[in-house]
Design a protein around this motif. Structure first.
Motif, short mmCIF file in Angstrom:
data_model
loop_
_atom_site.label_atom_id
_atom_site.label_comp_id
_atom_site.label_asym_id
_atom_site.label_seq_id
_atom_site.Cartn_x
_atom_site.Cartn_y
_atom_site.Cartn_z
N ALA A 139 44.87 56.22 17.30
CA ALA A 139 43.70 56.70 16.57
C ALA A 139 43.37 58.15 16.92
O ALA A 139 42.87 58.89 16.06
CB ALA A 139 42.50 55.81 16.87
N LEU A 140 43.64 58.55 18.14
CA LEU A 140 43.32 59.91 18.57
C LEU A 140 44.51 60.87 18.52
O LEU A 140 44.37 62.04 18.87
CB LEU A 140 42.73 59.88 19.99
N ARG A 141 45.64 60.38 18.07
CA ARG A 141 46.85 61.21 18.01
C ARG A 141 46.77 62.13 16.79
O ARG A 141 46.67 61.68 15.66
CB ARG A 141 48.08 60.32 17.94
N THR A 142 46.85 63.42 17.03
CA THR A 142 46.72 64.40 15.94
C THR A 142 47.96 64.49 15.07
O THR A 142 47.89 65.02 13.97
CB THR A 142 46.39 65.80 16.50
N THR A 143 49.09 63.99 15.55
CA THR A 143 50.32 64.10 14.77
C THR A 143 50.41 63.05 13.67
O THR A 143 51.30 63.15 12.81
CB THR A 143 51.55 63.97 15.69
N LEU A 144 49.53 62.08 13.67
CA LEU A 144 49.53 61.06 12.63
C LEU A 144 48.62 61.47 11.48
O LEU A 144 47.66 62.22 11.67
CB LEU A 144 49.06 59.72 13.18
N GLY A 145 48.90 60.94 10.32
CA GLY A 145 48.05 61.20 9.16
C GLY A 145 46.73 60.45 9.26
O GLY A 145 46.59 59.50 10.04
N ALA A 146 45.78 60.87 8.46
CA ALA A 146 44.44 60.27 8.49
C ALA A 146 44.45 58.77 8.20
O ALA A 146 43.77 58.02 8.91
CB ALA A 146 43.52 61.00 7.51
N PRO A 147 45.19 58.27 7.22
CA PRO A 147 45.16 56.83 6.96
C PRO A 147 45.63 56.00 8.17
O PRO A 147 44.99 55.00 8.51
CB PRO A 147 46.10 56.64 5.77
N ALA A 148 46.68 56.42 8.82
CA ALA A 148 47.19 55.69 9.99
C ALA A 148 46.18 55.74 11.13
O ALA A 148 45.98 54.75 11.83
CB ALA A 148 48.53 56.27 10.43
N ARG A 149 45.55 56.89 11.31
CA ARG A 149 44.56 57.03 12.37
C ARG A 149 43.33 56.18 12.10
O ARG A 149 42.75 55.60 13.03
CB ARG A 149 44.18 58.50 12.53
N ILE A 150 42.93 56.07 10.86
CA ILE A 150 41.77 55.24 10.50
C ILE A 150 42.07 53.77 10.76
O ILE A 150 41.24 53.05 11.33
CB ILE A 150 41.36 55.49 9.03
N VAL A 151 43.25 53.33 10.38
CA VAL A 151 43.64 51.94 10.62
C VAL A 151 43.67 51.66 12.12
O VAL A 151 43.17 50.63 12.59
CB VAL A 151 45.00 51.62 9.96
N ALA A 152 44.25 52.57 12.88
CA ALA A 152 44.32 52.40 14.34
C ALA A 152 42.92 52.38 14.95
O ALA A 152 42.64 51.56 15.84
CB ALA A 152 45.16 53.51 14.96
N ALA A 153 42.04 53.25 14.47
CA ALA A 153 40.67 53.28 14.99
C ALA A 153 39.94 51.97 14.69
O ALA A 153 39.25 51.43 15.56
CB ALA A 153 39.90 54.46 14.39
N MET A 154 40.10 51.46 13.49
CA MET A 154 39.46 50.19 13.13
C MET A 154 40.01 49.05 13.98
O MET A 154 39.26 48.20 14.45
CB MET A 154 39.65 49.90 11.63
N PHE A 155 41.31 49.04 14.18
CA PHE A 155 41.94 48.02 15.01
C PHE A 155 41.41 48.09 16.45
O PHE A 155 41.10 47.07 17.06
CB PHE A 155 43.46 48.16 14.96
N ALA A 156 41.27 49.30 16.97
CA ALA A 156 40.74 49.49 18.32
C ALA A 156 39.30 48.98 18.42
O ALA A 156 38.94 48.28 19.37
CB ALA A 156 40.82 50.96 18.73
N LEU A 157 38.49 49.31 17.43
CA LEU A 157 37.08 48.90 17.46
C LEU A 157 36.93 47.38 17.31
O LEU A 157 36.05 46.78 17.94
CB LEU A 157 36.30 49.65 16.38
N VAL A 158 37.78 46.76 16.51
CA VAL A 158 37.74 45.30 16.37
C VAL A 158 38.10 44.65 17.70
O VAL A 158 37.48 43.66 18.12
CB VAL A 158 38.68 44.83 15.23
N GLN A 159 39.08 45.21 18.39
CA GLN A 159 39.47 44.66 19.68
C GLN A 159 38.35 44.83 20.72
O GLN A 159 38.11 43.92 21.52
CB GLN A 159 40.77 45.29 20.17
N ILE A 160 37.66 45.95 20.68
CA ILE A 160 36.53 46.16 21.58
C ILE A 160 35.43 45.13 21.28
O ILE A 160 34.84 44.56 22.20
CB ILE A 160 35.96 47.59 21.43
N ALA A 161 35.17 44.89 20.02
CA ALA A 161 34.16 43.89 19.65
C ALA A 161 34.57 42.51 20.18
O ALA A 161 33.73 41.76 20.69
CB ALA A 161 33.97 43.86 18.14
N ALA A 162 35.85 42.18 20.07
CA ALA A 162 36.34 40.89 20.57
C ALA A 162 36.20 40.81 22.09
O ALA A 162 35.83 39.77 22.63
CB ALA A 162 37.78 40.67 20.14
N ILE A 163 36.49 41.90 22.78
CA ILE A 163 36.35 41.94 24.24
C ILE A 163 34.89 41.70 24.62
O ILE A 163 34.60 40.91 25.52
CB ILE A 163 36.86 43.28 24.81
N PHE A 164 33.97 42.37 23.95
CA PHE A 164 32.55 42.19 24.24
C PHE A 164 32.12 40.75 23.95
O PHE A 164 31.35 40.17 24.71
CB PHE A 164 31.70 43.17 23.43
#
Length: 124
Positions: free
Chosen positions: A90-115
């Motif tokens: 999600a924070l990698r600048t070499t990836l395009g915006a769509p891939a970064r958005i998907v990765a960011a959403m996946f990361a946030l969903v996992q954080i919600a599951a952890i909580f």
């Protein structure tokens, strides 16, 4: 105050700060402000995450919970690994915006599951 309560509150505070710092960096990237990468905001999350991990490991010594014995804790460990990987993408600048958005959403969903697992501690 007992060692358990101190460690628990430290762990909860640093976990919350981890999410805030991750979301802040995502937001700064989203609004076109990549300059944060040249500020302390680049390394502060790593310091916080080190304290978070130290508190988590310390909690294992003062509680009866053990990874690979208690299912909810095992799930948290695997979700944490997934969050780290997704966050890197999600924070990698070499990836395009769509891939970064998907990765960011996946990361946030996992954080919600952890909580969720941390609060409910379901038996499985």
């Amino acid at each position: 105050m007992s060692a358990y309560l101190i460690l628990k509150h430290l762990h909860m505070a640093t976990a919350f700060l981890t999410v805030v710092l991750f979301a802040l960096r995502l937001l700064l990237d989203a609004v076109g402000k990549p300059g944060w990468r040249k500020t302390p905001l680049r390394w502060i999350p790593h310091v916080n995450d080190t304290v978070l991990l130290a508190a988590a490991i310390s909690l294992l010594f003062v509680t009866p919970w053990m990874p690979f014995v208690h299912g909810w804790l095992t799930a948290k460990v695997f979700l944490l690994i997934g969050y780290i990987i997704a966050g890197l993408f999600a924070l990698r600048t070499t990836l395009g915006a769509p891939a970064r958005i998907v990765a960011a959403m996946f990361a946030l969903v996992q954080i919600a599951a952890i909580f969720h697992l941390a609060v409910t501690k379901p038996v499985f």
